[in-house]
Design a protein around this motif. Structure first.
Motif, PDB file in Angstrom:
ATOM      1  N   LYS B 124      15.395   9.081  46.431  1.00 21.14           N
ATOM      2  CA  LYS B 124      15.137  10.459  46.011  1.00 21.14           C
ATOM      3  C   LYS B 124      13.678  10.878  46.118  1.00 21.14           C
ATOM      4  N   THR B 151      22.055  12.219  45.727  1.00 23.94           N
ATOM      5  CA  THR B 151      22.623  13.243  44.817  1.00 23.94           C
ATOM      6  C   THR B 151      24.030  12.858  44.391  1.00 23.94           C
ATOM      7  N   LYS B 224      18.328  15.361  40.804  1.00 26.62           N
ATOM      8  CA  LYS B 224      19.540  15.601  41.599  1.00 26.62           C
ATOM      9  C   LYS B 224      19.856  17.092  41.698  1.00 26.62           C
TER      10      LYS B 224
END
Lengths: 338, 338
Positions: B124, B151, B224
């Motif tokens: 991420k 995600t 996310k």
């Protein structure tokens, strides 16, 4: 800038909503997908209206559906109603479903594939009749066939299998794919009423048709699981390969007995790998509280994929009105260009 | 036959599982997607192993993860551990997440985009740090960036927005995107225990880390929802634009009060259109029994899309183990070629 010319066959409610959606969104799509989508022709039982640079969708949308709208559009724009010809990039097939013969949809789709057009089908008939053959023809011609509108419409079903589970091994699919029968079962469960009372309620609300057999006897669910299975598992199954049982024999007592343990009866359409075989069936099942499909209430639908690598994925919801189905067809049209 | 050469940066658990999956499935993919996928290089902190015709994945998979595996592979195959170079079609980014700077992932991704490579990111950090800029660069170079693994991994989130809702107007996204905090809330609710007791239980089971802040204080969920929002709504928001509240202040009494009415506390990450703005937040919310996310229990995750045309679509499930994340990355790799 790409350009995609769409021919619509069958100008009913869903096709009309499609026209409205595309008219409203076409500018956005130019920006977002670098593609100009145009409806160049609409074919009804009286013939075709065709404008190679695109019909005026806002004019068309404000006319009645069916042949009446087609003939009014022709006279407003001083067009001849021509004999149907599939001159475009995408066929949007919306004629009424005929499960026995495939109906006119089948010949429209075959003609369109011969002209190397991609297909987006909202109607089920032709696909239930001949999907494997049509997919073979499409493959040979480098065309695609998409049919979200025929498999639970706004609820993502085939997309999840195709895109979200790409590369994973799908072990089984279980779905509540028919809103009418689910409404009846939910009403029986929540209202403690009989099947007949719940059916009557559904008919009063315009949810069930006068002849509700297609929904309550499981045939509609069977068509949808057949299309999902043949599309996702590349099988060549037919309706005859599916053991189909409807909901009409479930009693008030059956329903209440299940509820004591927190369970619910649901009409489940399933496709399950068993060795080399794929077993398809539609039958009422008692779901336990742990099954996420137990929460699918009323006219809602849901689908559960069991996979080897990604665990279980359950998707529920999706509007069941014609605009939802039109939006599903529009999504397919967009995904064709990807 | 297409060919796609993959370079992996960061050879941890997920990358290793990816190697195993691809090794097992690559023959199928040739048939199904007419594409030969090869891992030609793996980059770790000690450098790169590279074979232009593809590494032997079954050999690689049976070696340890990390630099140890890389150096063992090099000596087995009599290769030099080279200095990293991104020579391929697809970068699979799996280095450890660094939210502050983006870490080495950020420079790998930038370099790969300069070489016109597509990106599949499992980590991420770089995306949270600079997704809008990276998407712009990708766009300019005709490349794609996919990041299902960042995600919610095996739970389809961005796919649903991108494919299943293509052309529809997404009004809001609400998700339970962090399995650890959901496990804690479920344990509090079902076991009538305090937050501290539930956290301890999660740590005992290896679900929560020793320092659980990232999960319980909502930062992981915020990352996310940020990536989903910037990807699906084309916004350029940052973590600073998100009001973030964690679950650590929820008491046993709060929890039991909610339950009386059939409600549950859940940590909800949301993105909601409000006029021209997109409002992002992460905070504990009391969900009513009608909300389909209420049924997301334990380490499970779920996402709810509210749309203008298709109604609400809720997706729950998805394996949370490394194989699930690897399968999500593999899905992205496949969807790149469509």
């Amino acid at each position: 800038m790409k350009q995609r010319k769409i021919i619509i066959t069958g100008y009913g409610t869903v096709a009309k909503e499609f026209v409205e959606l595309l008219d409203r969104k076409k500018e956005d799509f130019v920006e977002k997908y670098h593609t100009e989508f145009k409806v160049v022709g609409v074919i009804g039982s009286i013939g075709m209206i065709y404008e190679p640079d695109g019909l005026n969708l806002s004019v068309l949308y404000n006319l009645p559906k069916g042949s009446l709208g087609i003939s009014q559009y022709a006279s407003m724009k001083d067009l001849t109603v021509e004999s149907p010809a599939l001159k475009g990039d995408i066929l949007l097939e919306c004629t009424p479903t005929n499960l026995e013969t495939g109906g006119p949809a089948l010949s429209y789709i075959k003609q369109a594939l011969e002209s190397n057009m991609d297909i987006v089908s909202v109607s089920k008939g032709a696909l239930v009749h001949s999907l494997p053959e049509l997919l073979e023809r499409a493959n040979a011609n480098g065309c695609q066939i998409k049919y979200s509108g025929a498999t639970a419409a706004a609820l993502p079903t085939i997309d999840i299998g195709e895109f979200s589970l790409a590369g994973s091994n799908i072990l089984s699919i279980k779905g509540i794919l028919n809103g009418t029968s689910n409404f009846i079962l939910t009403s029986m469960s929540e209202g403690n009423i009989t099947f007949e009372e719940a059916l009557h309620l559904a008919q009063e609300k315009g949810i069930a048709e006068k002849n509700p057999d297609l929904d309550i006897k499981g045939l509609d669910s069977a068509c949808k699981i057949l299309l999902l299975a043949n599309g996702l598992f590349h099988t060549k199954l037919t309706l005859e390969d599916i053991a189909i049982e409807g909901i009409e024999k479930i009693t008030k007592a059956d329903m209440q007995r299940a509820k004591i343990n927190g369970c619910e009866w649901k009409l489940i359409a399933s496709a399950k790998k068993q060795g080399d075989k794929l077993i398809l069936q539609v039958k009422p099942e008692i779901l336990t509280p742990e099954n996420p499909l137990i929460h699918v209430k009323g006219t809602n639908k849901g689908i559960l994929f069991e996979t080897e690598e990604m665990g279980t994925i359950c998707c529920v919801g999706g509007a069941s009105h014609p605009k939802g189905a039109a939006a599903a067809a529009l999504k397919d049209v967009i995904n064709l260009i990807r």
